[in-house]
Design an enzyme around this catalytic site. Structure first.
Site, PDB file in Angstrom:
ATOM      1  N   ASP A  55      -4.282 -51.431  19.906  1.00  0.00           N
ATOM      2  CA  ASP A  55      -3.381 -50.480  18.829  1.00  0.00           C
ATOM      3  C   ASP A  55      -2.537 -49.759  19.758  1.00  0.00           C
ATOM      4  O   ASP A  55      -1.358 -49.240  19.230  1.00  0.00           O
ATOM      5  CB  ASP A  55      -4.099 -49.336  18.186  1.00  0.00           C
ATOM      6  CG  ASP A  55      -5.006 -48.472  19.225  1.00  0.00           C
ATOM      7  OD1 ASP A  55      -5.015 -48.611  20.206  1.00  0.00           O
ATOM      8  OD2 ASP A  55      -5.463 -47.345  18.581  1.00  0.00           O
ATOM      9  N   ASP A  94      -8.439 -54.517  18.046  1.00  0.00           N
ATOM     10  CA  ASP A  94      -8.633 -53.119  18.258  1.00  0.00           C
ATOM     11  C   ASP A  94      -8.500 -52.452  16.933  1.00  0.00           C
ATOM     12  O   ASP A  94      -7.484 -52.736  16.118  1.00  0.00           O
ATOM     13  CB  ASP A  94      -7.570 -52.464  19.078  1.00  0.00           C
ATOM     14  CG  ASP A  94      -8.035 -51.309  19.958  1.00  0.00           C
ATOM     15  OD1 ASP A  94      -9.035 -50.880  19.606  1.00  0.00           O
ATOM     16  OD2 ASP A  94      -7.030 -50.499  20.338  1.00  0.00           O
ATOM     17  N   LYS A 124     -12.977 -53.643  18.200  1.00  0.00           N
ATOM     18  CA  LYS A 124     -13.120 -52.499  19.175  1.00  0.00           C
ATOM     19  C   LYS A 124     -12.768 -51.401  18.408  1.00  0.00           C
ATOM     20  O   LYS A 124     -11.786 -51.577  17.650  1.00  0.00           O
ATOM     21  CB  LYS A 124     -12.451 -52.765  20.246  1.00  0.00           C
ATOM     22  CG  LYS A 124     -12.407 -51.458  21.320  1.00  0.00           C
ATOM     23  CD  LYS A 124     -11.666 -51.797  22.723  1.00  0.00           C
ATOM     24  CE  LYS A 124     -10.351 -50.948  22.840  1.00  0.00           C
ATOM     25  NZ  LYS A 124     -10.092 -49.620  21.981  1.00  0.00           N
ATOM     26  N   GLU A 126     -12.970 -46.936  18.951  1.00  0.00           N
ATOM     27  CA  GLU A 126     -13.293 -45.600  19.778  1.00  0.00           C
ATOM     28  C   GLU A 126     -14.533 -44.879  19.177  1.00  0.00           C
ATOM     29  O   GLU A 126     -14.785 -44.681  18.046  1.00  0.00           O
ATOM     30  CB  GLU A 126     -11.981 -44.918  19.747  1.00  0.00           C
ATOM     31  CG  GLU A 126     -10.825 -45.624  20.356  1.00  0.00           C
ATOM     32  CD  GLU A 126      -9.553 -44.904  20.622  1.00  0.00           C
ATOM     33  OE1 GLU A 126      -9.636 -43.817  20.177  1.00  0.00           O
ATOM     34  OE2 GLU A 126      -8.476 -45.602  20.931  1.00  0.00           O
ATOM     35  N   GLU A 192     -12.543 -45.298  29.602  1.00  0.00           N
ATOM     36  CA  GLU A 192     -10.989 -44.923  29.868  1.00  0.00           C
ATOM     37  C   GLU A 192     -10.945 -43.455  30.479  1.00  0.00           C
ATOM     38  O   GLU A 192     -11.376 -42.632  29.927  1.00  0.00           O
ATOM     39  CB  GLU A 192     -10.356 -45.174  28.537  1.00  0.00           C
ATOM     40  CG  GLU A 192      -8.739 -44.621  28.688  1.00  0.00           C
ATOM     41  CD  GLU A 192      -7.807 -45.255  27.523  1.00  0.00           C
ATOM     42  OE1 GLU A 192      -8.461 -45.768  26.724  1.00  0.00           O
ATOM     43  OE2 GLU A 192      -6.612 -44.631  27.584  1.00  0.00           O
TER      44      GLU A 192
HETATM   45  N1  LIG Z   1       1.516 -48.325  27.619  1.00  0.00           N
HETATM   46  C1  LIG Z   1       0.291 -47.844  27.412  1.00  0.00           C
HETATM   47  N2  LIG Z   1      -0.513 -47.902  28.358  1.00  0.00           N
HETATM   48  C2  LIG Z   1      -1.732 -47.257  28.325  1.00  0.00           C
HETATM   49  O1  LIG Z   1      -2.723 -47.489  29.342  1.00  0.00           O
HETATM   50  C3  LIG Z   1      -2.148 -46.831  27.057  1.00  0.00           C
HETATM   51  C4  LIG Z   1      -1.322 -46.826  25.929  1.00  0.00           C
HETATM   52  N3  LIG Z   1       0.038 -47.309  26.231  1.00  0.00           N
HETATM   53  N4  LIG Z   1      -1.608 -46.328  24.778  1.00  0.00           N
HETATM   54  C5  LIG Z   1      -2.954 -46.363  24.486  1.00  0.00           C
HETATM   55  C6  LIG Z   1      -3.854 -45.612  25.569  1.00  0.00           C
HETATM   56  C7  LIG Z   1      -3.147 -44.209  26.042  1.00  0.00           C
HETATM   57  N5  LIG Z   1      -3.368 -44.148  27.375  1.00  0.00           N
HETATM   58  C8  LIG Z   1      -2.874 -43.310  28.100  1.00  0.00           C
HETATM   59  C9  LIG Z   1      -1.656 -42.853  27.802  1.00  0.00           C
HETATM   60  C10 LIG Z   1      -1.114 -41.660  28.590  1.00  0.00           C
HETATM   61  C11 LIG Z   1      -1.712 -41.512  30.043  1.00  0.00           C
HETATM   62  C12 LIG Z   1      -1.242 -40.575  30.725  1.00  0.00           C
HETATM   63  O2  LIG Z   1      -0.253 -39.883  30.532  1.00  0.00           O
HETATM   64  N6  LIG Z   1      -1.807 -40.252  32.081  1.00  0.00           N
HETATM   65  C13 LIG Z   1      -1.286 -39.301  33.011  1.00  0.00           C
HETATM   66  C14 LIG Z   1      -1.868 -37.938  32.973  1.00  0.00           C
HETATM   67  C15 LIG Z   1      -3.186 -37.966  33.441  1.00  0.00           C
HETATM   68  C16 LIG Z   1      -3.705 -36.483  33.599  1.00  0.00           C
HETATM   69  O3  LIG Z   1      -3.963 -35.565  32.909  1.00  0.00           O
HETATM   70  O4  LIG Z   1      -3.874 -36.211  34.850  1.00  0.00           O
HETATM   71  C17 LIG Z   1      -1.663 -39.990  34.358  1.00  0.00           C
HETATM   72  O5  LIG Z   1      -0.826 -39.585  35.333  1.00  0.00           O
HETATM   73  O6  LIG Z   1      -2.044 -41.118  34.547  1.00  0.00           O
HETATM   74  C18 LIG Z   1      -2.770 -42.032  30.273  1.00  0.00           C
HETATM   75  C19 LIG Z   1      -3.505 -43.198  29.329  1.00  0.00           C
HETATM   76  C20 LIG Z   1      -3.941 -45.677  27.564  1.00  0.00           C
HETATM   77  N7  LIG Z   1      -3.431 -46.408  26.732  1.00  0.00           N
HETATM   78  C1  LIG Z   2      -6.278 -48.932  26.499  1.00  0.00           C
HETATM   79  C2  LIG Z   2      -6.874 -49.906  25.756  1.00  0.00           C
HETATM   80  C3  LIG Z   2      -8.315 -49.773  26.080  1.00  0.00           C
HETATM   81  C4  LIG Z   2      -6.782 -49.871  24.181  1.00  0.00           C
HETATM   82  O1  LIG Z   2      -7.654 -49.541  23.542  1.00  0.00           O
HETATM   83  C5  LIG Z   2      -5.353 -50.519  23.728  1.00  0.00           C
HETATM   84  O2  LIG Z   2      -4.685 -51.150  24.370  1.00  0.00           O
HETATM   85  O3  LIG Z   2      -5.019 -50.004  22.496  1.00  0.00           O
HETATM   86 MG   LIG Z   3      -6.708 -48.853  21.448  1.00  0.00          MG
END
Ligand SMILES: Nc1nc(=O)c2c([nH]1)NC[C@@H]1CN(c3ccc(C(=O)N[C@@H](CCC(=O)O)C(=O)O)cc3)CN21
Ligand SMILES: CC(C)C(=O)C(=O)O
Ligand SMILES: [Mg+2]
Length: 276
Positions: A55, A94, A124, A126, A192
């Site tokens: 998703d 998903d 899958k 959550e 995750e």
């Molecule tokens: N393009 C994309 N990549 C992804 O990995 C992803 C998605 N979309 N959409 C669904 C989820 C959302 N996810 C995410 C989205 C944002 C962060 C993020 O902004 N992380 C920052 C902040 C972490 C912190 O709070 O320290 C980072 O720098 O990792 C992480 C996972 C992983 N998944």
């Molecule tokens: C980040 C992975 C685990 C996911 O759920 C997705 O791609 O939607």
């Molecule tokens: Mg997902």
């Protein structure tokens, strides 16, 4: 199918037993998301073990910014496209936000739609303890389920943003969630955005394989969102992503060259044109 080395036996078609065997034998599992047949065919030929039609399409292909608006009706054609191109890879659908939380009946109904309408081999969803009943019901209908615990993006507002899970006193909850997914019959679980040591502990305690998305190296496999991994995502990408290509630059240069050729009268040449 891509030629593979003799060292690791490569199944004709990946099945849930290959996830179990890989964990037992210490062979790492590799997954990428995919949302279309073009990328799916490339990843399948490269021997990527599973393709998740995430998703995350909400972020990557639909332009929503989050996964929350994504619907089953939107994911079904994408999942069908991926399944049509995957010869060897295991294809996982998903389940989007709002398609399983109301209860086991709703969850099974959604899982049936994905299985009947797409050609995916598994679904899958959550959540750990809170989703155990749903996982149990889907599994009892003969549909493999991949769990997803730690940071669960569909609950980003409830969790207060993109916050790392399983730190400090949250470790107990993480372990309870991971065990709940395994006890409910899931064949594997995504971890995750949790600390690497927490993921090591979960991986050691569970019999089913753990798949890391930002959960460090001590898991049974790794998964990334393909557009992040390939350098197509514009803007911020999570810290856990390693970029393996720069497709945005490649496509941007190609678009500039095309525009210059058209504006300069270079394209199309005689070789691209039809005679009378
Ligand atoms: N393009 C994309 N990549 C992804 O990995 C992803 C998605 N979309 N959409 C669904 C989820 C959302 N996810 C995410 C989205 C944002 C962060 C993020 O902004 N992380 C920052 C902040 C972490 C912190 O709070 O320290 C980072 O720098 O990792 C992480 C996972 C992983 N998944
Ligand atoms: C980040 C992975 C685990 C996911 O759920 C997705 O791609 O939607
Ligand atoms: Mg997902």
């Amino acid at each position: 199918m891509a030629e593979q080395s003799d060292a690791v036996p490569v199944p004709k078609k990946v099945r849930t037993r290959h996830f179990h065997n890989a964990k037992r034998q210490g062979i790492k599992i590799t997954g990428l998301t995919s949302y279309d047949q073009l990328s799916a065919a490339i990843f399948d030929a490269a021997g990527i073990d599973f393709l998740l039609v995430g998703d995350s399409a909400g972020n990557t292909v639909l332009g929503y910014g989050t996964t929350l608006p994504v619907t089953v009706d939107e994911l079904i054609p994408l999942t069908r496209a991926v399944a049509s191109a995957a010869k060897r890879a295991f294809v996982i659908a998903d389940m989007p936000f709002g398609s399983y939380e109301s209860g086991a009946d709703q969850a099974l109904h959604t899982a049936f739609r994905f299985m009947k309408e797409t050609g995916a081999q598994a679904v899958k969803l959550e959540g750990g303890v809170r989703s155990a009943e749903q996982i149990r019901r889907i599994v009892s209908a003969g549909i493999p389920v991949m769990g997803h615990v730690g940071f669960t993006p569909q609950s980003e507002h409830g969790l207060g943003g993109h916050v790392i899970q399983g730190r400090g006193t949250q470790l107990e909850q993480l372990l309870a969630d991971a065990h709940a997914v395994e006890d409910a019959g899931a064949f594997a679980v995504v971890l995750e955005m949790i600390p690497a040591e927490a993921a090591r502990r979960v991986t050691a305690e569970l019999e089913i394989p753990t798949i890391s998305v930002g959960a460090g190296p001590h898991t049974d496999g790794q998964l990334l969102v393909w557009t992040d991994w390939a350098g197509l995502t514009t803007g911020r990408i999570p810290k856990f992503v390693k970029q393996y290509a720069n497709l945005a630059a490649v496509l941007g240069e190609a678009a500039l060259a095309f525009r210059a050729d058209v504006e300069g009268g270079i394209y199309p040449g005689p070789e691209h044109s039809y005679d009378d």
